[in-house]
Design an enzyme around this catalytic site. Structure first.
Site, PDB file in Angstrom:
ATOM      1  N   ASP A 166       0.822  -1.222   0.000  1.00  0.00           N
ATOM      2  CA  ASP A 166       0.000   0.000   0.000  1.00  0.00           C
ATOM      3  C   ASP A 166       0.852   1.267   0.000  1.00  0.00           C
ATOM      4  O   ASP A 166       0.534   2.241  -0.680  1.00  0.00           O
ATOM      5  CB  ASP A 166      -0.905   0.016   1.249  1.00  0.00           C
ATOM      6  CG  ASP A 166      -2.006  -1.037   1.140  1.00  0.00           C
ATOM      7  OD1 ASP A 166      -2.850  -1.089   2.042  1.00  0.00           O
ATOM      8  OD2 ASP A 166      -1.995  -1.778   0.131  1.00  0.00           O
TER       9      ASP A 166
ATOM     10  N   LYS B 233     -26.295 -14.400  -9.373  1.00  0.00           N
ATOM     11  CA  LYS B 233     -27.165 -13.215  -9.485  1.00  0.00           C
ATOM     12  C   LYS B 233     -26.888 -12.297  -8.278  1.00  0.00           C
ATOM     13  O   LYS B 233     -27.264 -12.576  -7.164  1.00  0.00           O
ATOM     14  CB  LYS B 233     -28.640 -13.635  -9.519  1.00  0.00           C
ATOM     15  CG  LYS B 233     -29.556 -12.463  -9.875  1.00  0.00           C
ATOM     16  CD  LYS B 233     -30.967 -12.928 -10.159  1.00  0.00           C
ATOM     17  CE  LYS B 233     -31.876 -11.762 -10.553  1.00  0.00           C
ATOM     18  NZ  LYS B 233     -31.994 -10.725  -9.507  1.00  0.00           N
TER      19      LYS B 233
ATOM     20  N   GLU C  33     -24.043 -17.895 -14.030  1.00  0.00           N
ATOM     21  CA  GLU C  33     -23.452 -16.760 -13.320  1.00  0.00           C
ATOM     22  C   GLU C  33     -24.241 -16.476 -12.044  1.00  0.00           C
ATOM     23  O   GLU C  33     -25.453 -16.708 -12.008  1.00  0.00           O
ATOM     24  CB  GLU C  33     -23.440 -15.526 -14.245  1.00  0.00           C
ATOM     25  CG  GLU C  33     -22.704 -15.769 -15.545  1.00  0.00           C
ATOM     26  CD  GLU C  33     -22.827 -14.659 -16.569  1.00  0.00           C
ATOM     27  OE1 GLU C  33     -23.185 -13.519 -16.199  1.00  0.00           O
ATOM     28  OE2 GLU C  33     -22.559 -14.925 -17.758  1.00  0.00           O
TER      29      GLU C  33
HETATM   30  N1  1X7 Z   1     -24.576 -12.341 -14.240  1.00  0.00           N
HETATM   31  C1  1X7 Z   1     -25.649 -11.682 -14.605  1.00  0.00           C
HETATM   32  O1  1X7 Z   1     -26.033 -11.627 -15.746  1.00  0.00           O
HETATM   33  C2  1X7 Z   1     -26.423 -10.945 -13.565  1.00  0.00           C
HETATM   34  C3  1X7 Z   1     -25.994 -10.969 -12.253  1.00  0.00           C
HETATM   35  N2  1X7 Z   1     -26.660 -10.300 -11.294  1.00  0.00           N
HETATM   36  C4  1X7 Z   1     -27.764  -9.600 -11.569  1.00  0.00           C
HETATM   37  N3  1X7 Z   1     -28.399  -8.968 -10.568  1.00  0.00           N
HETATM   38  C5  1X7 Z   1     -28.256  -9.530 -12.899  1.00  0.00           C
HETATM   39  C6  1X7 Z   1     -29.382  -8.819 -13.387  1.00  0.00           C
HETATM   40  C7  1X7 Z   1     -29.541  -8.971 -14.719  1.00  0.00           C
HETATM   41 BR1  1X7 Z   1     -30.886  -8.184 -15.778  1.00  0.00          BR
HETATM   42  S1  1X7 Z   1     -28.340  -9.958 -15.413  1.00  0.00           S
HETATM   43  C8  1X7 Z   1     -27.578 -10.207 -13.879  1.00  0.00           C
END
Ligand code: 1X7
Length: 318
Positions: A34, A115, A113
């Site tokens: 740092d 959310k 993925e």
């Molecule tokens: N990985 C993703 O696409 C993703 C991840 N987190 C979210 N809150 C959302 C919302 C949409 Br619309 S896409 C997406």
């Protein structure tokens, strides 16, 4: 020192600071202590103070502009920022995938993925320079929060390549920052935030950028707009390119090629949910090939090539 040498010196300092910032805030893999970063930052700050003509809006020293805005101007999303259709069981999820594959006449690979439970944002870059950022708003009209997004270290001020691009993702507040913030607010007799998502939204929509800067927000970027412009053919390739340009992408994204792998991904995400440093409320599946995404298209509100599988509500402690 000659003006040219000064420009070269300032450019070199900025490149070093941008690289170290990317390693620390985006890759979680710092390579310098740092104090080395701080020393270099101070060196650049002194040079810019002494030679104001060398200052540029996207210098690492310009992240906290100290602006207090009167309000947020509106931004028109030329490509609407859609939400997602939801399913609440694996059976519903598989039925959605069956219909999608029936529609396109082939089995598909998917990008799985997490959310992220945050606030959707859009970031625009011209020749690699961050020039505008906005909220989703109603999907068509959002709010310009560029000055606030500049204070977020995970948002690159300059990309590793001089590309002109729009990307989208989620701004979130890490769970630990949320707990610390509420403790502080309680001590100060201020109302506490109900959850990290509300805290992130409240922090991003601050008119005083210094307050936003103090809230330790971060981002995960997961959409590359118009990928065909860059010869990118799948969602997984898009995520790889986004990371190469300097964006923070979620490390738990995974390409799957069959249903069993989807079930495994759901189990693993469910198990790791409470130990993640940020809130998630489900997972997102997207058809991998952009040709398929283009072929099936969107409804007015949601893409027909992606779906959100929502976790059953639980008393998740945050
Ligand atoms: N990985 C993703 O696409 C993703 C991840 N987190 C979210 N809150 C959302 C919302 C949409 Br619309 S896409 C997406």
């Amino acid at each position: 020192m000659a003006e040219i040498d000064l420009q070269e010196q300032v450019r070199t300092l900025r490149e070093k600071l941008n690289r170290w910032s990317n390693e620390y805030y985006v890759l979680d893999n710092p390579t310098v202590e740092d104090h080395v970063y701080d020393q270099t930052y101070q060196e650049l700050l002194d040079l810019e103070e002494k030679h104001p003509e060398l200052k540029i809006p996207n210098s690492p020293t310009q992240r906290i502009g100290g602006t207090v805005l009167n309000g947020f101007t509106k931004v028109n999303h030329e490509i609407p920022m859609l939400s997602l259709g939801d399913v609440f069981s694996e059976a519903e999820l598989m039925a959605f995938l069956d219909r999608l594959e029936e529609n396109v006449g082939q089995t598909l690979d998917y990008s799985c993925e997490l959310k992220i439970d945050g606030l959707a944002i859009s970031l625009t870059y011209e020749n690699g320079q961050f020039i505008k950022g906005s909220t989703r708003g109603n999907g068509i009209i959002g709010e310009d929060i560029t000055e606030n997004l500049k204070t977020i270290k995970a948002v690159p001020m300059q990309l590793t390549e001089p590309v002109t691009v729009e990307v989208r993702g989620e701004c979130y507040m890490p769970k630990a920052s949320f707990v610390a913030l509420n403790e502080k607010r309680e001590e100060q007799g201020q109302p506490i935030f109900a959850n990290p998502r509300n805290a992130a939204a409240g922090s991003l929509r601050q008119l005083d950028t210094k307050i936003t800067a103090s809230r330790n927000l971060s981002t995960f970027i997961y959409y590359l707009m118009e990928p065909e412009k860059f010869g990118i053919k799948t969602q997984t390739e898009a995520l790889e390119q986004l990371q190469k340009w300097g964006f923070k992408i979620n490390p738990d994204s995974r390409k799957v090629t069959n249903r069993a792998e989807i079930e495994t991904y759901i189990q693993e995400a469910t198990q790791k949910r409470s130990s993640l440093p940020y809130d998630i409320d489900g997972i997102v599946l997207k058809a991998e090939p952009f040709t398929v995404q283009k072929q099936v298209g969107n409804t007015v509100k949601v893409p027909k090539w992606a779906i959100a599988y929502k976790f059953p509500p639980d008393e998740q402690e945050t």
